[in-house]
Motif scaffolding. Structure first.
Motif, PDB file in Angstrom:
ATOM      1  N   ALA A  57       0.759  -1.189  -0.020  1.00 18.67           N
ATOM      2  CA  ALA A  57      -0.165  -0.085  -0.109  1.00 18.67           C
ATOM      3  C   ALA A  57       0.971   1.347   0.049  1.00 18.67           C
ATOM      4  CB  ALA A  57      -0.967  -0.190   1.114  1.00 18.67           C
ATOM      5  N   SER A  58       1.995   1.126   0.221  1.00 19.16           N
ATOM      6  CA  SER A  58       2.976   2.394   0.256  1.00 19.16           C
ATOM      7  C   SER A  58       3.144   2.902  -0.959  1.00 19.16           C
ATOM      8  CB  SER A  58       4.254   1.925   1.254  1.00 19.16           C
ATOM      9  OG  SER A  58       4.909   1.282  -0.018  1.00 19.16           O
ATOM     10  N   ALA A  59       3.089   2.392  -1.942  1.00 18.22           N
ATOM     11  CA  ALA A  59       3.341   3.013  -3.575  1.00 18.22           C
ATOM     12  C   ALA A  59       2.177   3.901  -3.586  1.00 18.22           C
ATOM     13  CB  ALA A  59       3.498   1.963  -4.390  1.00 18.22           C
ATOM     14  N   SER A  60       0.948   3.436  -3.513  1.00 21.98           N
ATOM     15  CA  SER A  60      -0.313   4.268  -3.959  1.00 21.98           C
ATOM     16  C   SER A  60      -0.190   5.430  -2.713  1.00 21.98           C
ATOM     17  CB  SER A  60      -1.399   3.611  -3.871  1.00 21.98           C
ATOM     18  OG  SER A  60      -1.674   2.774  -2.532  1.00 21.98           O
ATOM     19  N   PHE A  61       0.023   5.000  -1.630  1.00 19.59           N
ATOM     20  CA  PHE A  61      -0.037   6.184  -0.455  1.00 19.59           C
ATOM     21  C   PHE A  61       0.882   7.199  -0.763  1.00 19.59           C
ATOM     22  CE2 PHE A  61      -1.304   7.833   3.506  1.00 19.59           C
ATOM     23  CZ  PHE A  61      -0.319   8.016   4.134  1.00 19.59           C
ATOM     24  N   ASN A  62       2.025   6.844  -1.075  1.00 19.41           N
ATOM     25  CA  ASN A  62       3.210   7.873  -1.088  1.00 19.41           C
ATOM     26  C   ASN A  62       2.797   8.581  -2.519  1.00 19.41           C
ATOM     27  OD1 ASN A  62       4.776   7.098   0.981  1.00 19.41           O
ATOM     28  ND2 ASN A  62       5.993   5.652  -0.423  1.00 19.41           N
ATOM     29  N   SER A  63       2.241   8.050  -3.720  1.00 20.58           N
ATOM     30  CA  SER A  63       2.100   8.884  -4.678  1.00 20.58           C
ATOM     31  C   SER A  63       0.893   9.775  -4.549  1.00 20.58           C
ATOM     32  CB  SER A  63       1.655   7.975  -6.013  1.00 20.58           C
ATOM     33  OG  SER A  63       0.645   7.172  -5.537  1.00 20.58           O
ATOM     34  N   VAL A  90      -7.540  17.995   4.951  1.00 21.93           N
ATOM     35  CA  VAL A  90      -7.985  17.064   5.936  1.00 21.93           C
ATOM     36  C   VAL A  90      -9.687  17.177   6.155  1.00 21.93           C
ATOM     37  CG1 VAL A  90      -8.299  16.609   8.442  1.00 21.93           C
ATOM     38  CG2 VAL A  90      -5.982  17.336   7.550  1.00 21.93           C
ATOM     39  N   VAL A  91     -10.118  18.444   5.887  1.00 20.18           N
ATOM     40  CA  VAL A  91     -11.443  18.961   5.757  1.00 20.18           C
ATOM     41  C   VAL A  91     -12.212  18.239   4.707  1.00 20.18           C
ATOM     42  CG1 VAL A  91     -13.221  20.504   5.514  1.00 20.18           C
ATOM     43  CG2 VAL A  91     -11.288  20.638   7.216  1.00 20.18           C
ATOM     44  N   ALA A  92     -11.460  18.172   3.484  1.00 20.06           N
ATOM     45  CA  ALA A  92     -12.004  17.715   2.198  1.00 20.06           C
ATOM     46  C   ALA A  92     -12.001  16.268   2.335  1.00 20.06           C
ATOM     47  CB  ALA A  92     -11.100  17.958   1.233  1.00 20.06           C
ATOM     48  N   GLY A  93     -11.044  15.545   3.055  1.00 17.99           N
ATOM     49  CA  GLY A  93     -11.069  14.128   3.272  1.00 17.99           C
ATOM     50  C   GLY A  93     -12.028  13.736   4.264  1.00 17.99           C
ATOM     51  N   PHE A  94     -12.273  14.423   5.218  1.00 19.21           N
ATOM     52  CA  PHE A  94     -13.446  14.348   6.358  1.00 19.21           C
ATOM     53  C   PHE A  94     -14.760  14.246   5.528  1.00 19.21           C
ATOM     54  CE2 PHE A  94     -16.705  16.281   9.030  1.00 19.21           C
ATOM     55  CZ  PHE A  94     -16.306  15.504  10.044  1.00 19.21           C
ATOM     56  N   ASN A  95     -15.077  15.445   4.636  1.00 15.31           N
ATOM     57  CA  ASN A  95     -16.332  15.526   4.028  1.00 15.31           C
ATOM     58  C   ASN A  95     -16.520  14.491   2.915  1.00 15.31           C
ATOM     59  OD1 ASN A  95     -16.688  17.981   5.086  1.00 15.31           O
ATOM     60  ND2 ASN A  95     -15.965  19.335   3.289  1.00 15.31           N
ATOM     61  N   GLU A  96     -15.522  13.932   2.367  1.00 19.32           N
ATOM     62  CA  GLU A  96     -15.609  12.872   1.463  1.00 19.32           C
ATOM     63  C   GLU A  96     -15.845  11.438   2.179  1.00 19.32           C
ATOM     64  OE1 GLU A  96     -13.584  10.476  -2.456  1.00 19.32           O
ATOM     65  OE2 GLU A  96     -12.312  12.045  -1.151  1.00 19.32           O
ATOM     66  N   GLY A  97     -15.338  11.353   3.396  1.00 22.31           N
ATOM     67  CA  GLY A  97     -15.509  10.188   4.333  1.00 22.31           C
ATOM     68  C   GLY A  97     -16.923   9.918   4.835  1.00 22.31           C
ATOM     69  N   ILE A  98     -17.461  11.200   5.168  1.00 26.17           N
ATOM     70  CA  ILE A  98     -18.954  11.407   5.689  1.00 26.17           C
ATOM     71  C   ILE A  98     -19.822  10.988   4.440  1.00 26.17           C
ATOM     72  CG2 ILE A  98     -20.655  12.897   6.561  1.00 26.17           C
ATOM     73  CD1 ILE A  98     -18.688  12.040   8.438  1.00 26.17           C
ATOM     74  N   GLN A 122     -14.855   2.524   0.518  1.00 24.86           N
ATOM     75  CA  GLN A 122     -14.186   1.536   1.883  1.00 24.86           C
ATOM     76  C   GLN A 122     -12.934   0.679   1.578  1.00 24.86           C
ATOM     77  OE1 GLN A 122     -17.681  -0.759   3.013  1.00 24.86           O
ATOM     78  NE2 GLN A 122     -18.285   0.830   4.428  1.00 24.86           N
ATOM     79  N   ALA A 123     -12.931   0.212   0.182  1.00 23.70           N
ATOM     80  CA  ALA A 123     -11.772  -0.559  -0.108  1.00 23.70           C
ATOM     81  C   ALA A 123     -10.644   0.430  -0.215  1.00 23.70           C
ATOM     82  CB  ALA A 123     -12.122  -1.240  -1.582  1.00 23.70           C
ATOM     83  N   TYR A 124     -10.922   1.432  -1.106  1.00 28.58           N
ATOM     84  CA  TYR A 124      -9.666   2.402  -1.278  1.00 28.58           C
ATOM     85  C   TYR A 124      -9.135   3.088  -0.006  1.00 28.58           C
ATOM     86  CZ  TYR A 124      -7.221   6.583  -2.848  1.00 28.58           C
ATOM     87  OH  TYR A 124      -6.567   7.623  -3.109  1.00 28.58           O
ATOM     88  N   ASN A 125     -10.169   3.417   1.175  1.00 30.17           N
ATOM     89  CA  ASN A 125      -9.735   3.824   2.060  1.00 30.17           C
ATOM     90  C   ASN A 125      -8.776   2.813   3.062  1.00 30.17           C
ATOM     91  OD1 ASN A 125      -9.503   5.945   4.043  1.00 30.17           O
ATOM     92  ND2 ASN A 125     -10.980   4.866   5.318  1.00 30.17           N
ATOM     93  N   GLY A 165      -7.148   0.352   1.737  1.00 30.77           N
ATOM     94  CA  GLY A 165      -5.728   0.555   1.238  1.00 30.77           C
ATOM     95  C   GLY A 165      -4.941   1.551   1.759  1.00 30.77           C
ATOM     96  N   ALA A 166      -5.557   2.746   1.977  1.00 29.47           N
ATOM     97  CA  ALA A 166      -4.597   3.894   2.368  1.00 29.47           C
ATOM     98  C   ALA A 166      -4.324   3.673   4.034  1.00 29.47           C
ATOM     99  CB  ALA A 166      -5.534   5.255   2.355  1.00 29.47           C
ATOM    100  N   GLN A 167      -5.236   3.090   4.794  1.00 26.83           N
ATOM    101  CA  GLN A 167      -4.846   2.732   5.817  1.00 26.83           C
ATOM    102  C   GLN A 167      -3.636   1.707   6.201  1.00 26.83           C
ATOM    103  OE1 GLN A 167      -5.880   4.506   8.769  1.00 26.83           O
ATOM    104  NE2 GLN A 167      -6.798   5.742   7.275  1.00 26.83           N
ATOM    105  N   VAL A 168      -3.601   0.447   5.348  1.00 20.76           N
ATOM    106  CA  VAL A 168      -2.833  -0.477   5.314  1.00 20.76           C
ATOM    107  C   VAL A 168      -1.350   0.426   4.964  1.00 20.76           C
ATOM    108  CG1 VAL A 168      -1.941  -2.387   4.053  1.00 20.76           C
ATOM    109  CG2 VAL A 168      -4.392  -2.414   4.886  1.00 20.76           C
ATOM    110  N   ALA A 169      -1.205   1.397   3.853  1.00 17.27           N
ATOM    111  CA  ALA A 169      -0.140   1.960   3.499  1.00 17.27           C
ATOM    112  C   ALA A 169       0.493   2.427   4.678  1.00 17.27           C
ATOM    113  CB  ALA A 169      -0.429   2.874   2.427  1.00 17.27           C
ATOM    114  N   ARG A 170      -0.526   3.193   5.706  1.00 15.17           N
ATOM    115  CA  ARG A 170       0.061   4.163   6.670  1.00 15.17           C
ATOM    116  C   ARG A 170       0.874   2.989   7.794  1.00 15.17           C
ATOM    117  NH1 ARG A 170      -1.943   5.090  11.551  1.00 15.17           N
ATOM    118  NH2 ARG A 170      -1.114   7.155  12.574  1.00 15.17           N
ATOM    119  N   MET A 171       0.006   1.985   7.881  1.00 14.44           N
ATOM    120  CA  MET A 171       0.456   0.891   8.820  1.00 14.44           C
ATOM    121  C   MET A 171       1.771   0.454   8.316  1.00 14.44           C
ATOM    122  SD  MET A 171      -2.440  -1.447  10.611  1.00 14.44           S
ATOM    123  CE  MET A 171      -2.824  -2.274   8.942  1.00 14.44           C
TER     124      MET A 171
END
Length: 332
Positions: free
Chosen positions: A13-19, A76-84, A93-96, A98-104
């Motif tokens: 997940a790091s590749a997509s997260f970094n890009s 951060v607010v834009a991501g928050f709005n999109e998540g809501i 949910q799948a995309y998100n 992946g981003a969380q896995v990249a962070r871990m």
């Protein structure tokens, strides 16, 4: 093997997260205009203030936990709005996820995997590790199947660990061989080396006694793994026979008031067993000050003793719990 798969999972997940991070750094994302807030009732005000209340400390949390630059708070607010707005959307949910896995991966998994190969002939290349993870997720077996990849990794990792272990052991043995030729260093038949810094004139402990001492322990690279000097009180109390062999031997030669430097071979220390920050096959260097001795009280001949208590059943003194010199490794 499960641990390895989890590590790989966080890595791809790091590749997509970094890009994604790189793209967002190029220009700030403007948050969508918020609707005009109207507070018509007490419940409305309660709801609104509850939301604000829960953000206390959030900015600092974002900085520390997510490494967010507050100059990008609108992102951060834009991501928050999109998540809501997209809650319940399976694609989002799948995309998100992946981003969380990249962070871990970046924060925990990758550093942990890389540390496993420190000192070995191999190292972990982040890009290739990420590629392997991604191919596994997509079911691409062009280079390796899961079974072949797992077998190769385990065999290579085992060989690397064994090679690193032998190299480390040889380095520690060479250090001892060189040290024994230095001025003032004495060697006992067991292989224990010591140097007298101050020779005391007090009583010499026996294996049946308890001692009070100050000490600092380090490895041959200078890493300090334990020090009573950093605690309050600076002294530690323990039984002479309840510590590693090198300490027991040295203590039964030291008069109270002495300050010695001990050079303990692995076989008189923790051997091939790890002990906290101490690696297997480590030579241990201790500076020891013998402060006092508590002699074992002699029992009257007509008094029968109860069953002998083993070290495992005797409650240790609070100060003794912290010492790294205790026998945490099995006796040989």
């Amino acid at each position: 093997m499960k641990k390895v798969l989890m590590l790989a999972l966080v890595l791809v997940a790091s590749a997509s997260f970094n890009s994604a991070l790189a793209d967002r750094k190029k220009k700030k994302t403007e948050a969508a205009p918020a609707k005009q807030v109207v507070l018509a009732t007490g419940s409305d005000s309660l709801s609104y203030t509850a939301g604000r209340y829960l953000t206390q400390g959030l900015t600092k949390y974002l900085e520390q936990e997510y490494m967010v630059d507050t100059a990008y708070i609108k992102d951060v607010v834009a991501g928050f709005n999109e998540g809501i707005s997209r809650s319940g959307d399976p694609q989002y949910q799948a995309y998100n996820a992946g981003a969380q896995v990249a962070r871990m991966l970046l924060m925990r998994m990758l550093p942990s995997m890389q540390s496993q190969f420190e000192g070995s002939r191999d190292s972990i290349n982040t890009d290739l590790f990420t590629a392997g993870f991604r191919d596994a997720l997509l079911g691409d077996t062009t280079l390796f199947t899961d079974a072949r990849a797992g077998k190769f990794f385990e065999q290579r990792a085992m060989a690397d660990r064994e090679e690193a272990t032998q190299r480390y052991k040889a380095a520690n043995e060479k250090w001892l061989a060189d040290n024994r030729t230095k001025e003032g260093v004495k060697t006992t038949p067991s292989g224990l080396q010591y140097k007298v810094i101050t020779q005391g004139t007090g009583v010499v402990p026996t294996k049946d006694d308890r001692v009070v001492a100050k000490y600092e322990g380090r490895m041959i690279d200078g890493t300090v793994f334990d020090s009573s000097y950093k605690r309050n009180p600076q002294t530690s109390e323990f039984p002479v026979s309840g510590v590693i062999k090198g300490w027991t031997e040295a203590l039964t030669m030291m008069p109270v008031g002495s300050k010695w430097e001990l050079y303990i071979p692995a076989e008189l220390g923790y051997g091939t067993q790890p002990a906290g920050r101490i690696k297997p096959n480590s030579t241990l260097i201790f500076t020891v000050e013998l402060v006092g001795v508590q002699k074992k009280e002699a029992k009257p001949a007509d008094v029968k003793e109860g069953p002998a208590k083993t070290p495992a059943t005797v409650k240790a003194a609070p100060a003794a719990k912290k010492g790294a010199v205790r026998k945490t490794a099995p006796k040989k």
